[in-house]
Write a protein that holds these residues in place. Sequence first.
Motif, short mmCIF file in Angstrom:
data_model
loop_
_atom_site.label_atom_id
_atom_site.label_comp_id
_atom_site.label_asym_id
_atom_site.label_seq_id
_atom_site.Cartn_x
_atom_site.Cartn_y
_atom_site.Cartn_z
N GLY A 183 0.73 -1.25 0.15
CA GLY A 183 -0.24 -0.12 -0.02
C GLY A 183 0.93 1.14 0.00
N GLY A 184 2.24 1.14 -0.36
CA GLY A 184 2.92 2.39 -0.35
C GLY A 184 3.64 2.53 1.08
N GLN A 185 3.20 2.18 2.01
CA GLN A 185 4.00 2.46 3.35
C GLN A 185 5.29 1.64 3.43
N SER A 186 5.40 0.38 3.18
CA SER A 186 6.67 -0.37 3.52
C SER A 186 6.75 -1.72 2.37
N VAL A 187 7.91 -2.18 2.42
CA VAL A 187 8.31 -3.25 1.76
C VAL A 187 8.89 -4.31 2.62
N THR A 188 9.02 -5.61 2.11
CA THR A 188 9.33 -6.62 3.08
C THR A 188 10.56 -7.48 2.18
N ARG A 226 10.53 0.51 5.83
CA ARG A 226 9.61 1.50 5.79
C ARG A 226 10.16 2.48 4.80
N ILE A 227 9.05 2.96 3.82
CA ILE A 227 9.44 3.91 2.66
C ILE A 227 9.26 5.21 3.23
N PRO A 228 10.37 6.16 3.03
CA PRO A 228 10.04 7.58 3.54
C PRO A 228 9.20 8.19 2.59
N ALA A 233 7.10 8.44 -4.31
CA ALA A 233 6.90 8.52 -5.61
C ALA A 233 7.76 8.14 -6.64
N ARG A 234 9.13 7.81 -6.13
CA ARG A 234 9.90 7.14 -6.84
C ARG A 234 10.51 5.90 -6.25
N LEU A 235 9.50 5.05 -6.16
CA LEU A 235 9.88 3.59 -5.47
C LEU A 235 10.92 2.67 -6.25
N THR A 236 10.87 3.02 -7.19
CA THR A 236 11.97 2.29 -7.81
C THR A 236 13.40 2.48 -7.63
N ASP A 237 13.61 4.04 -7.53
CA ASP A 237 14.96 4.44 -7.15
C ASP A 237 15.43 4.03 -5.61
N PHE A 238 14.02 3.88 -4.80
CA PHE A 238 14.49 3.70 -3.49
C PHE A 238 14.75 2.33 -3.33
N LEU A 239 14.01 1.51 -4.15
CA LEU A 239 14.45 -0.11 -4.10
C LEU A 239 15.58 -0.43 -4.58
N MET A 240 16.20 0.17 -5.65
CA MET A 240 17.48 0.29 -6.31
C MET A 240 18.67 0.32 -5.21
N ALA A 241 18.31 1.51 -4.42
CA ALA A 241 19.35 1.68 -3.41
C ALA A 241 19.46 0.92 -2.02
N VAL A 242 18.22 -0.05 -2.04
CA VAL A 242 18.19 -0.95 -0.90
C VAL A 242 18.82 -2.23 -1.50
N GLU A 243 18.55 -2.39 -2.70
CA GLU A 243 19.32 -3.62 -2.87
C GLU A 243 20.72 -3.75 -3.32
N ASN A 244 21.28 -2.55 -3.45
CA ASN A 244 22.62 -2.45 -3.70
C ASN A 244 23.49 -2.22 -2.42
N VAL A 245 22.92 -2.45 -0.92
CA VAL A 245 23.50 -2.08 0.13
C VAL A 245 24.20 -3.42 0.42
N SER A 246 25.55 -3.42 0.71
CA SER A 246 26.35 -4.62 1.11
C SER A 246 26.38 -5.05 2.36
N VAL A 247 26.45 -6.19 2.54
CA VAL A 247 26.12 -6.83 4.05
C VAL A 247 27.01 -8.02 4.06
#
Length: 370
Positions: A183-188, A226-228, A233-247
Motif C-alpha cells: 500500500g505504499g507504506q513499506s516493503v518486506t 519503511r518507505i520515506p 513517488a520514486r519507489l524504483t529508485d528507493f528499492l535500487m538503493a536498498v538492493e545495492n546495500v552491501s552486507v
Amino acid sequence: MMRALIFALLCAAAGVAGAAETIRIKDIGKIAGWRDNALTGYGLVTGLAGTGDSARNKATRQSIANMLSRFDMTVVADDVQSRNAAAVMVTASLSPFARPGDALDVTVTSMGDARSLVGGTLILAPLKAANGQVYALAQGPLSVGGYKYDLNGNVVQKNHPTVASIPGGATVELGVANDVSNGGQSVTFVLSDPDYTTASRVAAAINGALGQNLALAQDASGIEIRIPEGRRARLTDFLMAVENVSVEPDRRAKVVINERTGTVVSGGDVRISKVAVSQGDLKVTIVTDNSVSQPLLVSQTGPDVRTMRVANSRVDVTEQGETGFVAASNNTVADLVQSLTRVKTNTRDIISILRAVKAAGALHAELIVQ
C-alpha cells in the motif's frame, strides 16, 4: 579427485582467514511479492508423421472432433482415426512483472501414447493459472531435442522425443499486478536462507547506508523496510538503493558429502574438537585358476579315462604396512583432510571418517549426505 578435494577445502579456509566478504543484499534474497506464476493448459499437436496418439486414446479423438466443430464441421469422435495428432499438456512460467504482449517460453509434453512430437505444431491453447483465469495463449511449431524411429521391432531413440519446447511460443494476454509496497507504506525483504544473525545485519546495513532508521528485522527471514514519504513517488529508485546495500551474511557450518561421486565440500570455518582417527586397510582376495587334465597318450582310452577339469583356489590376504593415525585438536575440516592426505587416505575413506567424526560428536557442523 583427492587434489581437487584438498584444493577446495584449503581455499575455503583461506577465504575465512582473509578479509570478511561483503555482498549485495539482492544476492541473498528478494522483495516479498516477487514470484513467478505457473501456467498450465491443454492442447493438441498436429502435423505428426504417423507418430501421434493411437485410436485407443479417446481424449485425443474427442479433442479433434471438438476442434473441427469450431469450424462448423460435425465429426463424431469415433470416426476419427488419425495418428497425426497428439494430446499434450502445455506449461509456462509467468514472470511477476509480465505485461500484455510479452512472450513466454513454453514446454509441451505428450499425454497419450504418441511415439514422437517431431515436426508437430501446437494449435492455439489457452494457459490458465491456479485461479482458472487465462493469462496467455500458446501456439507454434515444436522444437524437439530428440527423435525415435522404429521398424520391425528395431528402435533408435535419442533423448525424449515426447517432450518439446516453443521458445517465445506464448503471448501474455493478462498481466500480473504486484503491489510489493504494502500500500505504499513499506516493503518486506525476504532472505533466501533464513538466519537471525543475517537478518539483523541486513537491517543494520540498510539503516547505515540510508542514514535513517527504516529497516527492522521481524524474524529470521523477513526484514520490514519503511518507505520515506519523500521516496514513495520514486519507489524504483528507493528499492535500487536498498538492493545495492552491501552486507556480510552469516554462514552456518555445513559439510556436504556426495557418496556417489566421492565429493566433499566444506566451509573453512567448520571446527573439529579433539579427536583421534585411526585408519587401516585389510584386503582379502580369492583367486580360482581353472585347468584341464587329460591323458598323456591318445591310445589310453576306456570308460574311466577322460579329460578332467580341475579348479585350484587360493586366498591372498594383503594388509597395509602402516596404519594411519591422525590426532586433531581444535582444528578445521580442512586441517583434518590435509592430515589424512599425508597418510595416503583416499576420498572414499575420508567420507567415512567424516561421518564417524560426526557420530562421535566432534564435528560441529551440519552433515549433509546427498
